[in-house]
Design an enzyme around this catalytic site. Structure first.
Site, PDB file in Angstrom:
ATOM      1  N   GLU A   1      93.730 -10.338 -51.072  1.00 22.64           N
ATOM      2  CA  GLU A   1      92.332 -10.281 -51.530  1.00 22.64           C
ATOM      3  C   GLU A   1      91.664  -8.921 -51.341  1.00 22.64           C
ATOM      4  OE1 GLU A   1      90.353 -13.654 -49.721  1.00 22.64           O
ATOM      5  OE2 GLU A   1      91.845 -15.044 -50.504  1.00 22.64           O
TER       6      GLU A   1
ATOM      7  N   ASN B   1      98.519 -10.645 -53.059  1.00 20.23           N
ATOM      8  CA  ASN B   1      97.991 -11.989 -53.331  1.00 20.23           C
ATOM      9  C   ASN B   1      96.474 -11.949 -53.524  1.00 20.23           C
ATOM     10  OD1 ASN B   1      98.517 -14.925 -53.310  1.00 20.23           O
ATOM     11  ND2 ASN B   1      97.333 -14.957 -51.393  1.00 20.23           N
TER      12      ASN B   1
ATOM     13  N   HIS C   1      92.921 -21.078 -57.270  1.00 17.23           N
ATOM     14  CA  HIS C   1      91.915 -22.065 -56.848  1.00 17.23           C
ATOM     15  C   HIS C   1      91.056 -22.341 -58.079  1.00 17.23           C
ATOM     16  CE1 HIS C   1      93.066 -21.817 -52.670  1.00 17.23           C
ATOM     17  NE2 HIS C   1      92.950 -20.499 -52.700  1.00 17.23           N
TER      18      HIS C   1
ATOM     19  N   GLU D   1      98.351 -20.653 -54.114  1.00 22.42           N
ATOM     20  CA  GLU D   1      97.376 -21.484 -53.384  1.00 22.42           C
ATOM     21  C   GLU D   1      96.737 -22.496 -54.325  1.00 22.42           C
ATOM     22  OE1 GLU D   1      94.600 -19.125 -51.087  1.00 22.42           O
ATOM     23  OE2 GLU D   1      96.140 -17.677 -50.521  1.00 22.42           O
TER      24      GLU D   1
ATOM     25  N   ASP E   1      94.996 -25.299 -56.185  1.00 23.66           N
ATOM     26  CA  ASP E   1      94.226 -26.532 -56.057  1.00 23.66           C
ATOM     27  C   ASP E   1      93.243 -26.569 -57.217  1.00 23.66           C
ATOM     28  OD1 ASP E   1      92.305 -24.701 -55.054  1.00 23.66           O
ATOM     29  OD2 ASP E   1      92.434 -25.456 -53.012  1.00 23.66           O
TER      30      ASP E   1
HETATM   31  O1  G3I Z   1      90.945 -22.382 -35.249  1.00 22.14           O
HETATM   32  C1  G3I Z   1      89.530 -22.443 -35.094  1.00 22.14           C
HETATM   33  C2  G3I Z   1      89.180 -23.350 -33.983  1.00 22.14           C
HETATM   34  O2  G3I Z   1      89.647 -22.812 -32.791  1.00 22.14           O
HETATM   35  C3  G3I Z   1      87.655 -23.502 -33.950  1.00 22.14           C
HETATM   36  O3  G3I Z   1      87.290 -24.377 -32.940  1.00 22.14           O
HETATM   37  C4  G3I Z   1      87.161 -24.005 -35.291  1.00 22.14           C
HETATM   38  C5  G3I Z   1      85.647 -24.137 -35.331  1.00 22.14           C
HETATM   39  O4  G3I Z   1      85.117 -23.658 -36.540  1.00 22.14           O
HETATM   40  O5  G3I Z   1      87.525 -23.098 -36.272  1.00 22.14           O
HETATM   41  C6  G3I Z   1      88.928 -22.959 -36.387  1.00 22.14           C
HETATM   42  O6  G3I Z   1      89.180 -21.991 -37.344  1.00 22.14           O
HETATM   43  C7  G3I Z   1      89.012 -22.393 -38.684  1.00 22.14           C
HETATM   44  C8  G3I Z   1      90.350 -22.212 -39.378  1.00 22.14           C
HETATM   45  O7  G3I Z   1      90.218 -22.456 -40.754  1.00 22.14           O
HETATM   46  C9  G3I Z   1      91.423 -23.128 -38.828  1.00 22.14           C
HETATM   47  O8  G3I Z   1      91.063 -24.462 -39.040  1.00 22.14           O
HETATM   48  C10 G3I Z   1      87.974 -21.523 -39.326  1.00 22.14           C
HETATM   49  O9  G3I Z   1      86.710 -21.818 -38.781  1.00 22.14           O
HETATM   50  C11 G3I Z   1      87.952 -21.730 -40.808  1.00 22.14           C
HETATM   51  O10 G3I Z   1      87.094 -20.758 -41.392  1.00 22.14           O
HETATM   52  C12 G3I Z   1      89.339 -21.549 -41.367  1.00 22.14           C
HETATM   53  O11 G3I Z   1      89.290 -21.748 -42.766  1.00 22.14           O
HETATM   54  C13 G3I Z   1      90.409 -21.264 -43.461  1.00 22.14           C
HETATM   55  C14 G3I Z   1      89.990 -20.141 -44.389  1.00 22.14           C
HETATM   56  O12 G3I Z   1      91.098 -19.719 -45.150  1.00 22.14           O
HETATM   57  C15 G3I Z   1      89.433 -18.949 -43.616  1.00 22.14           C
HETATM   58  O13 G3I Z   1      88.964 -17.973 -44.476  1.00 22.14           O
HETATM   59  C16 G3I Z   1      90.964 -22.423 -44.278  1.00 22.14           C
HETATM   60  O14 G3I Z   1      91.508 -23.406 -43.404  1.00 22.14           O
HETATM   61  C17 G3I Z   1      92.064 -21.919 -45.212  1.00 22.14           C
HETATM   62  O15 G3I Z   1      92.406 -22.936 -46.128  1.00 22.14           O
HETATM   63  C18 G3I Z   1      91.554 -20.735 -46.017  1.00 22.14           C
HETATM   64  O16 G3I Z   1      92.609 -20.261 -46.813  1.00 22.14           O
HETATM   65  C19 G3I Z   1      92.312 -19.172 -47.664  1.00 22.14           C
HETATM   66  C20 G3I Z   1      93.568 -18.320 -47.752  1.00 22.14           C
HETATM   67  O17 G3I Z   1      93.975 -17.942 -46.483  1.00 22.14           O
HETATM   68  C21 G3I Z   1      93.338 -17.102 -48.634  1.00 22.14           C
HETATM   69  N1  G3I Z   1      92.826 -17.475 -49.940  1.00 22.14           N
HETATM   70  C22 G3I Z   1      91.657 -18.355 -49.929  1.00 22.14           C
HETATM   71  C23 G3I Z   1      91.919 -19.594 -49.091  1.00 22.14           C
HETATM   72  C24 G3I Z   1      90.730 -20.526 -49.120  1.00 22.14           C
HETATM   73  O18 G3I Z   1      89.598 -19.951 -48.531  1.00 22.14           O
END
Ligand code: G3I
Length: 301
Positions: free
Chosen positions: A127, A169, A205, A232, A234
């Site tokens: 990105e 990516n 997406h 990715e 969906d």
């Molecule tokens: O791991 C922490 C945890 O310790 C904490 O207590 C909790 C409270 O908010 O957060 C947890 O982290 C979260 C993490 O996912 C793991 O669950 C983050 O807040 C959350 O922001 C994070 O979201 C991920 C996101 O990327 C971050 O930008 C999504 O799961 C994931 O699906 C998403 O994936 C991205 C790709 O990497 C890149 N392309 C876009 C895609 C969708 O946004």
């Protein structure tokens, strides 16, 4: 064939899913994952904040658990992502200049070395291009270390793991548009100057319509001499979900260098897109219409 992975394998492709180490103990989930998919990617477990929470102190526990599960089942592993402006550890977020550049390249080297020989394809850079009409780079702390940060990352990744395919990516690249053209021009430049790049990941997406140039865009990247992967996928639930999934699958199947498709999660409630129900399985693990349309498209190839 009767599963996504086996059907994709008939044409030498993979069909993958994004997952997390904490899901390995969910029986319903793992039954589906093991049955249907022949590739996995860590949704979060291999990102910079997860793997280098303190500078120079690496944590590969969850990434290793996913790799070892995949290896025990003969699944491929995509690596996601070595460098990204988001999900950086807090220590890196505040850095700049040569200190950040050195830390970033060291991160690439260390992580790619740790997983050497185990990763099918790495998202080396994620990105880095801006949305909208500029076709240019996204502003970020990494971009401000110099425009050559992306090629430096690819060179470091190649040196660390010569066997992994190295991908760029990005999202909002679902057709021929200013952003995908900016990426296209970078890939063309990298190929002409011998910067090591092997693949482009189109995240995909998607909403309730599919750009009419989706396949044409895959084809133009393939024509540069790189593989293309749908990384990715969906799709917003609505009247067209099954059709859009089928169209994406057919577009990939129509391009020889489109080598695999990954969906960004397994069951709807676990998707990062809250309320969109954008995946192939419902909350009970039942196959949706979109599942059947993908399976049929894979078997038609
Ligand atoms: O791991 C922490 C945890 O310790 C904490 O207590 C909790 C409270 O908010 O957060 C947890 O982290 C979260 C993490 O996912 C793991 O669950 C983050 O807040 C959350 O922001 C994070 O979201 C991920 C996101 O990327 C971050 O930008 C999504 O799961 C994931 O699906 C998403 O994936 C991205 C790709 O990497 C890149 N392309 C876009 C895609 C969708 O946004």
């Amino acid at each position: 064939a009767t599963t996504l992975g086996a059907s994709a394998a008939q044409t030498g492709r993979y069909f993958g899913v994004a997952t997390s180490a904490f899901r390995l103990s969910d029986t319903n989930y793992m039954t589906i994952l093991n049955r249907e998919f022949n590739s996995i990617v860590a949704e979060n477990d291999m990102k910079w904040d997860a793997t280098e929470p303190q500078q120079g102190r690496f944590n590969y526990t969850n990434g290793d658990r996913l790799v070892s599960h995949a290896q025990s089942r003969g699944m491929k592993v995509r690596g996601h992502a070595l460098l990204w402006h988001a999900q950086q550890p807090s220590w890196a977020q505040g850095m700049s200049g040569s200190a950040l550049r050195n830390a970033a390249i060291n991160h690439v080297t260390q992580v790619a070395t740790h997983f050497r020989g185990k990763i099918h394809s790495w998202d080396v850079v994620n990105e880095a291009f801006a949305d909208g009409g500029s076709g240019g780079r996204r502003d970020s702390n990494l971009q401000r270390t110099g425009n050559d940060w992306i090629e430096a990352a690819f060179r470091a990744a190649r040196a660390a793991d010569p066997g992994a395919k190295l991908c760029y990516n990005d999202y909002n690249t679902d057709g021929i548009n200013a952003k995908s053209t900016g990426i296209y021009n970078m890939v063309r430049d990298f190929k002409s100057r011998g910067v090591p790049i092997d693949c482009v990941g189109l995240q995909s997406h998607l909403g309730t319509t599919l750009d009419s140039t989706y396949q044409q865009n895959i084809q133009r990247f393939a024509d540069l001499g790189v593989d293309v992967q749908i990384t990715e996928l969906d799709v917003q639930q609505g009247g067209n979900q099954a059709n859009i999934y089928a169209s994406v699958t057919r577009a990939c199947m129509a391009v020889a260098r489109c080598t695999g498709i990954t969906v960004w999660g397994l069951r709807d409630p676990e998707s990062w897109r809250t309320g969109a129900n954008p995946l192939l399985f419902d909350g009970n693990g039942n196959k949706k219409a979109a599942y059947t349309s993908v399976l049929n498209a894979l078997n038609a190839g």
